[in-house]
Design a protein around this motif. Sequence first.
Motif, PDB file in Angstrom:
ATOM      1  N   GLY A 149      11.872  20.394   0.490  1.00 40.66           N
ATOM      2  CA  GLY A 149      11.073  19.398  -0.219  1.00 40.66           C
ATOM      3  C   GLY A 149      11.896  18.248  -0.764  1.00 40.66           C
ATOM      4  O   GLY A 149      13.127  18.303  -0.809  1.00 40.66           O
ATOM      5  N   GLN A 150      11.212  17.218  -1.195  1.00 40.00           N
ATOM      6  CA  GLN A 150      11.870  16.041  -1.782  1.00 40.00           C
ATOM      7  C   GLN A 150      12.639  16.417  -3.046  1.00 40.00           C
ATOM      8  O   GLN A 150      13.574  15.733  -3.430  1.00 40.00           O
ATOM      9  N   SER A 151      12.251  17.534  -3.679  1.00 40.45           N
ATOM     10  CA  SER A 151      12.922  17.994  -4.894  1.00 40.45           C
ATOM     11  C   SER A 151      14.250  18.696  -4.592  1.00 40.45           C
ATOM     12  O   SER A 151      14.962  19.090  -5.497  1.00 40.45           O
ATOM     13  N   GLY A 152      14.558  18.883  -3.274  1.00 40.74           N
ATOM     14  CA  GLY A 152      15.795  19.565  -2.905  1.00 40.74           C
ATOM     15  C   GLY A 152      15.689  21.072  -2.983  1.00 40.74           C
ATOM     16  O   GLY A 152      16.683  21.766  -3.111  1.00 40.74           O
ATOM     17  N   LYS A 153      14.432  21.585  -2.884  1.00 38.90           N
ATOM     18  CA  LYS A 153      14.205  23.031  -2.908  1.00 38.90           C
ATOM     19  C   LYS A 153      13.326  23.432  -1.724  1.00 38.90           C
ATOM     20  O   LYS A 153      12.448  22.680  -1.302  1.00 38.90           O
ATOM     21  N   TRP A 154      13.584  24.650  -1.194  1.00 35.52           N
ATOM     22  CA  TRP A 154      12.777  25.174  -0.097  1.00 35.52           C
ATOM     23  C   TRP A 154      11.411  25.596  -0.614  1.00 35.52           C
ATOM     24  O   TRP A 154      11.315  26.209  -1.681  1.00 35.52           O
ATOM     25  N   THR A 155      10.361  25.253   0.140  1.00 36.29           N
ATOM     26  CA  THR A 155       9.011  25.730  -0.176  1.00 36.29           C
ATOM     27  C   THR A 155       8.454  26.395   1.073  1.00 36.29           C
ATOM     28  O   THR A 155       8.773  26.007   2.204  1.00 36.29           O
ATOM     29  N   SER A 156       7.616  27.392   0.861  1.00 34.05           N
ATOM     30  CA  SER A 156       7.039  28.134   1.983  1.00 34.05           C
ATOM     31  C   SER A 156       5.698  27.519   2.379  1.00 34.05           C
ATOM     32  O   SER A 156       4.875  27.212   1.531  1.00 34.05           O
ATOM     33  N   GLY A 157       5.524  27.385   3.692  1.00 27.47           N
ATOM     34  CA  GLY A 157       4.257  26.903   4.225  1.00 27.47           C
ATOM     35  C   GLY A 157       3.319  28.058   4.538  1.00 27.47           C
ATOM     36  O   GLY A 157       2.255  27.861   5.114  1.00 27.47           O
ATOM     37  N   GLY A 158       3.713  29.263   4.171  1.00 28.98           N
ATOM     38  CA  GLY A 158       2.881  30.440   4.409  1.00 28.98           C
ATOM     39  C   GLY A 158       3.310  31.196   5.654  1.00 28.98           C
ATOM     40  O   GLY A 158       4.160  30.763   6.416  1.00 28.98           O
ATOM     41  N   LEU A 159       2.665  32.333   5.842  1.00 26.68           N
ATOM     42  CA  LEU A 159       2.963  33.240   6.940  1.00 26.68           C
ATOM     43  C   LEU A 159       1.831  33.169   7.951  1.00 26.68           C
ATOM     44  O   LEU A 159       0.667  33.269   7.583  1.00 26.68           O
ATOM     45  N   VAL A 160       2.170  33.022   9.234  1.00 24.23           N
ATOM     46  CA  VAL A 160       1.172  32.980  10.296  1.00 24.23           C
ATOM     47  C   VAL A 160       1.455  34.149  11.230  1.00 24.23           C
ATOM     48  O   VAL A 160       2.569  34.294  11.744  1.00 24.23           O
ATOM     49  N   CYS A 161       0.420  34.993  11.431  1.00 20.57           N
ATOM     50  CA  CYS A 161       0.560  36.170  12.286  1.00 20.57           C
ATOM     51  C   CYS A 161      -0.432  36.075  13.446  1.00 20.57           C
ATOM     52  O   CYS A 161      -1.504  35.487  13.305  1.00 20.57           O
ATOM     53  N   PRO A 162      -0.072  36.679  14.601  1.00 21.24           N
ATOM     54  CA  PRO A 162      -1.007  36.675  15.719  1.00 21.24           C
ATOM     55  C   PRO A 162      -2.253  37.508  15.385  1.00 21.24           C
ATOM     56  O   PRO A 162      -2.183  38.394  14.527  1.00 21.24           O
ATOM     57  N   PRO A 163      -3.359  37.193  16.054  1.00 18.83           N
ATOM     58  CA  PRO A 163      -4.597  37.945  15.764  1.00 18.83           C
ATOM     59  C   PRO A 163      -4.479  39.411  16.170  1.00 18.83           C
ATOM     60  O   PRO A 163      -3.690  39.796  16.940  1.00 18.83           O
TER      61      PRO A 163
END
Length: 112
Positions: free
Chosen positions: A98-112
């Motif tokens: 992020g612009q704040s210089g910290k990692w952020t999670s976009g969430g977890l995506v799993c196959p159906p």
Amino acid sequence: MKDAARDANDPACPKTYGAPPGHCTVGLACAYDEGTCECRGYCGGAPPPPDEDFSHWSCTAKRTDGCPDDKPTAGSACTTPGKFCDYGGCCVEQLVCGQSGKWTSGGLVCPP
């Protein structure tokens, strides 16, 4: 050639990097100078028969895309704002610097 990472592996790990055929113990992770291999099981799609072993080795080479080899912890420091990095084998988590210089999670995506 000496493989320092391999020397610390569980004895059940393959002797060399790569995706060897055969079943394995799900969750076992093995490190090599070239990357890591992990034993994975069933991951989405039609459910397997109850007594069938779906374990298999999945190997990932060390990264060359500017992302850390090991998945960073959300909230930890990063140095390239806007950088997207995907982590995972079956389910994939995308982390963004992020612009704040910290990692952020976009969430977890799993196959159906």
